[in-house]
Write a protein that holds these residues in place. Structure first.
Motif, PDB file in Angstrom:
ATOM      1  N   PHE A   1       1.517   3.949  -2.849  1.00 40.87           N
ATOM      2  CA  PHE A   1       0.342   4.757  -3.213  1.00 40.87           C
ATOM      3  C   PHE A   1       0.124   5.888  -2.210  1.00 40.87           C
ATOM      4  O   PHE A   1      -0.433   6.927  -2.551  1.00 40.87           O
ATOM      5  CB  PHE A   1      -0.902   3.861  -3.325  1.00 40.87           C
ATOM      6  CG  PHE A   1      -0.730   2.779  -4.360  1.00 40.87           C
ATOM      7  CD1 PHE A   1      -0.898   3.052  -5.713  1.00 40.87           C
ATOM      8  CD2 PHE A   1      -0.353   1.492  -3.981  1.00 40.87           C
ATOM      9  CE1 PHE A   1      -0.716   2.064  -6.669  1.00 40.87           C
ATOM     10  CE2 PHE A   1      -0.159   0.497  -4.932  1.00 40.87           C
ATOM     11  CZ  PHE A   1      -0.342   0.785  -6.282  1.00 40.87           C
TER      12      PHE A   1
ATOM     13  N   ILE B   1     -12.019   5.803  -1.738  1.00 39.36           N
ATOM     14  CA  ILE B   1     -11.758   5.107  -3.014  1.00 39.36           C
ATOM     15  C   ILE B   1     -10.407   4.383  -2.943  1.00 39.36           C
ATOM     16  O   ILE B   1     -10.274   3.240  -3.382  1.00 39.36           O
ATOM     17  CB  ILE B   1     -11.802   6.092  -4.206  1.00 39.36           C
ATOM     18  CG1 ILE B   1     -13.219   6.647  -4.381  1.00 39.36           C
ATOM     19  CG2 ILE B   1     -11.325   5.425  -5.502  1.00 39.36           C
ATOM     20  CD1 ILE B   1     -13.319   7.834  -5.316  1.00 39.36           C
ATOM     21  N   GLY B   2      -9.412   5.061  -2.364  1.00 35.94           N
ATOM     22  CA  GLY B   2      -8.070   4.481  -2.230  1.00 35.94           C
ATOM     23  C   GLY B   2      -8.068   3.218  -1.391  1.00 35.94           C
ATOM     24  O   GLY B   2      -7.451   2.213  -1.755  1.00 35.94           O
TER      25      GLY B   2
ATOM     26  N   PHE C   1      -8.798  -4.328  -3.008  1.00 35.55           N
ATOM     27  CA  PHE C   1      -9.013  -5.116  -4.229  1.00 35.55           C
ATOM     28  C   PHE C   1      -7.674  -5.507  -4.862  1.00 35.55           C
ATOM     29  O   PHE C   1      -7.462  -6.657  -5.260  1.00 35.55           O
ATOM     30  CB  PHE C   1      -9.872  -4.316  -5.222  1.00 35.55           C
ATOM     31  CG  PHE C   1     -10.183  -5.056  -6.487  1.00 35.55           C
ATOM     32  CD1 PHE C   1     -10.925  -6.234  -6.465  1.00 35.55           C
ATOM     33  CD2 PHE C   1      -9.727  -4.582  -7.713  1.00 35.55           C
ATOM     34  CE1 PHE C   1     -11.208  -6.928  -7.633  1.00 35.55           C
ATOM     35  CE2 PHE C   1     -10.009  -5.266  -8.888  1.00 35.55           C
ATOM     36  CZ  PHE C   1     -10.756  -6.443  -8.846  1.00 35.55           C
ATOM     37  N   LEU C   2      -6.746  -4.545  -4.909  1.00 32.22           N
ATOM     38  CA  LEU C   2      -5.419  -4.826  -5.467  1.00 32.22           C
ATOM     39  C   LEU C   2      -4.692  -5.885  -4.640  1.00 32.22           C
ATOM     40  O   LEU C   2      -4.040  -6.782  -5.199  1.00 32.22           O
ATOM     41  CB  LEU C   2      -4.588  -3.527  -5.533  1.00 32.22           C
ATOM     42  CG  LEU C   2      -3.164  -3.662  -6.087  1.00 32.22           C
ATOM     43  CD1 LEU C   2      -3.167  -4.157  -7.538  1.00 32.22           C
ATOM     44  CD2 LEU C   2      -2.413  -2.327  -5.989  1.00 32.22           C
TER      45      LEU C   2
ATOM     46  N   HIS D   1       0.795  -1.240   0.000  1.00 35.63           N
ATOM     47  CA  HIS D   1       0.000   0.000   0.000  1.00 35.63           C
ATOM     48  C   HIS D   1       0.823   1.282   0.000  1.00 35.63           C
ATOM     49  O   HIS D   1       0.391   2.304  -0.530  1.00 35.63           O
ATOM     50  CB  HIS D   1      -0.959   0.008   1.203  1.00 35.63           C
ATOM     51  CG  HIS D   1      -0.314   0.347   2.508  1.00 35.63           C
ATOM     52  ND1 HIS D   1       0.344  -0.587   3.287  1.00 35.63           N
ATOM     53  CD2 HIS D   1      -0.203   1.530   3.183  1.00 35.63           C
ATOM     54  CE1 HIS D   1       0.797   0.000   4.382  1.00 35.63           C
ATOM     55  NE2 HIS D   1       0.488   1.280   4.347  1.00 35.63           N
TER      56      HIS D   1
ATOM     57  N   LEU E   1     -10.618   1.113  -0.754  1.00 34.44           N
ATOM     58  CA  LEU E   1     -11.307   0.018  -1.454  1.00 34.44           C
ATOM     59  C   LEU E   1     -10.453  -0.518  -2.602  1.00 34.44           C
ATOM     60  O   LEU E   1     -10.369  -1.727  -2.815  1.00 34.44           O
ATOM     61  CB  LEU E   1     -12.667   0.501  -1.975  1.00 34.44           C
ATOM     62  CG  LEU E   1     -13.696   0.860  -0.887  1.00 34.44           C
ATOM     63  CD1 LEU E   1     -14.933   1.508  -1.506  1.00 34.44           C
ATOM     64  CD2 LEU E   1     -14.101  -0.367  -0.075  1.00 34.44           C
ATOM     65  N   SER E   2      -9.794   0.400  -3.325  1.00 35.92           N
ATOM     66  CA  SER E   2      -8.944  -0.013  -4.451  1.00 35.92           C
ATOM     67  C   SER E   2      -7.753  -0.835  -3.973  1.00 35.92           C
ATOM     68  O   SER E   2      -7.381  -1.835  -4.599  1.00 35.92           O
ATOM     69  CB  SER E   2      -8.440   1.214  -5.218  1.00 35.92           C
ATOM     70  OG  SER E   2      -9.514   2.001  -5.656  1.00 35.92           O
ATOM     71  N   LEU E   3      -7.163  -0.419  -2.866  1.00 30.93           N
ATOM     72  CA  LEU E   3      -5.988  -1.142  -2.348  1.00 30.93           C
ATOM     73  C   LEU E   3      -6.364  -2.528  -1.815  1.00 30.93           C
ATOM     74  O   LEU E   3      -5.601  -3.482  -1.982  1.00 30.93           O
ATOM     75  CB  LEU E   3      -5.292  -0.312  -1.257  1.00 30.93           C
ATOM     76  CG  LEU E   3      -4.432   0.841  -1.772  1.00 30.93           C
ATOM     77  CD1 LEU E   3      -4.030   1.777  -0.639  1.00 30.93           C
ATOM     78  CD2 LEU E   3      -3.193   0.325  -2.485  1.00 30.93           C
TER      79      LEU E   3
END
Length: 353
Positions: free
Chosen positions: A302, A326-327, A333-334, A299, A329-331
């Motif tokens: 980012f 958003i960051g 998922f990533l 993480h 949730l995106s992380l």
């Protein structure tokens, strides 16, 4: 023989706790940029998640290897640990290198020579400290700062295999008590325990590891467990509540060691003795366990980009809140993608060969 030693059961609740702690760390790092003053941070004690990781690690290592290290031997042990930890160290450092060079909001990388960048990358993948960027807090591993704790995790694994695996419990008690004293001294010196990541507080990381890892070993070898019927989410809540303790300049130096020395071991024992989980809850535990390590290790590059964006554009609090949601949730998922398509396949491939 006690129940912990008899059956090699899997502690799903501990997986879930590890996942919650990892999510708290990521949110904390976002908030450090959005609100640099910890007094304005709504989740200011998430740095203590690292101490929880260390304690959990001590327990898990003892649980997995106390009985079988003699059988498998040192070489196999170190290979297994390398395979568990290192693929993500390399992946995280690669992401860190790309984020550093191609940061769209900062040209900091242009002020570093190719040799310096290579040095930072080699430092990242070998975990040899290289505090290269003073204007960014003297992080020991600038491309991926959280790997400072992996450096100490490796030290713990080496100490375990060479010494700690065979020491009598009386000696382990001594190590734990000395570690607790050192932790208190460090907290009183620094004012809190958010230390260990930088060149100026390097040894503090070792002190944090010393107490918590040896405490995890002691919990396993003493068969300390608190059988309980607490609902799954209440145990996770008991862990999460620590991270929301308001920051205090006056009381922080007392709060941190109390949490680490007394509360985290208690939580670990509750997690060990918790009710078995089934169905959707079991799937959630697996999900949280799966993402915990990749999320923790990938993480931060980012976060550097977020920091560059904030410095350049000075967004409002509302804008930052949207970016952080958003960051996060995106992380997550990533992290799941990295686990499923990189970390797990790499480990499966090399463990077969």
């Amino acid at each position: 023989k006690n129940m912990i030693h008899q059956t090699k059961k899997h502690f799903e609740l501990l997986d879930a706790m590890r996942g919650v702690a990892a999510i708290a760390v990521v949110l904390f790092h976002f908030m450090e940029i959005a609100q640099p003053d910890y007094r304005n941070n709504f989740i200011p004690h998430s740095y203590l998640a690292v101490d929880f990781f260390f304690c959990l690690s001590g327990f898990v290592i003892a649980y997995a290897y106390d009985q079988k290290l003699v059988t498998i031997g040192l070489k196999r042990f170190f290979l297994l640990r390398l395979l568990r930890l290192h693929p993500l160290v390399i992946i995280g450092t690669l992401i860190g290198l790309f984020a550093f060079i191609y940061d769209p909001f900062s040209n900091l990388a242009s002020s570093f020579s190719v040799l310096q960048k290579i040095g930072m990358f080699i430092s990242g993948i070998t975990l040899i400290p290289y505090p290269a960027v003073p204007e960014r807090y003297f992080n020991l591993f600038h491309l991926n700062p959280p790997t400072w704790s992996l450096f100490w995790e490796y030290i713990a694994n080496i100490a375990y295999a060479l010494i700690l695996v065979r020491i009598p419990k009386k000696v382990l008690w001594g190590i734990v008590l000395l570690g607790a004293a050192a932790l208190c001294a460090e907290s009183f010196r620094s004012g809190y325990l958010a230390v260990g990541f930088g060149a100026d507080n390097f040894w503090a990381g070792g002190i944090r590891l010393w107490f918590s890892f040896s405490m995890g070993l002691l919990i396993f070898r003493s068969n300390w467990t608190i059988s309980n019927k607490l609902p799954f989410f209440s145990v996770l809540g008991l862990l999460a509540v620590v991270f929301f303790i308001p920051f205090s300049d006056v009381y922080g130096k007392y709060i941190d060691p109390i949490v680490v020395i007394f509360y985290f071991p208690l939580l670990l024992m509750l997690g060990i003795g918790g009710l078995p989980v089934f169905g959707g809850v079991r799937k959630l535990c697996k999900f949280l366990g799966d993402i915990s390590y990749p999320l923790y290790i990938i993480h931060y590059p980012f976060i550097w980009i977020f920091m560059s964006y904030v410095e350049l554009h000075r967004p409002s609090n509302k804008q930052m809140a949207v970016i952080i949601i958003i960051g996060m949730l995106s992380l997550i998922f990533l992290a799941l993608l990295v686990f499923k398509y990189l970390d797990e396949p790499i480990r499966k491939y090399y463990s077969r060969n």
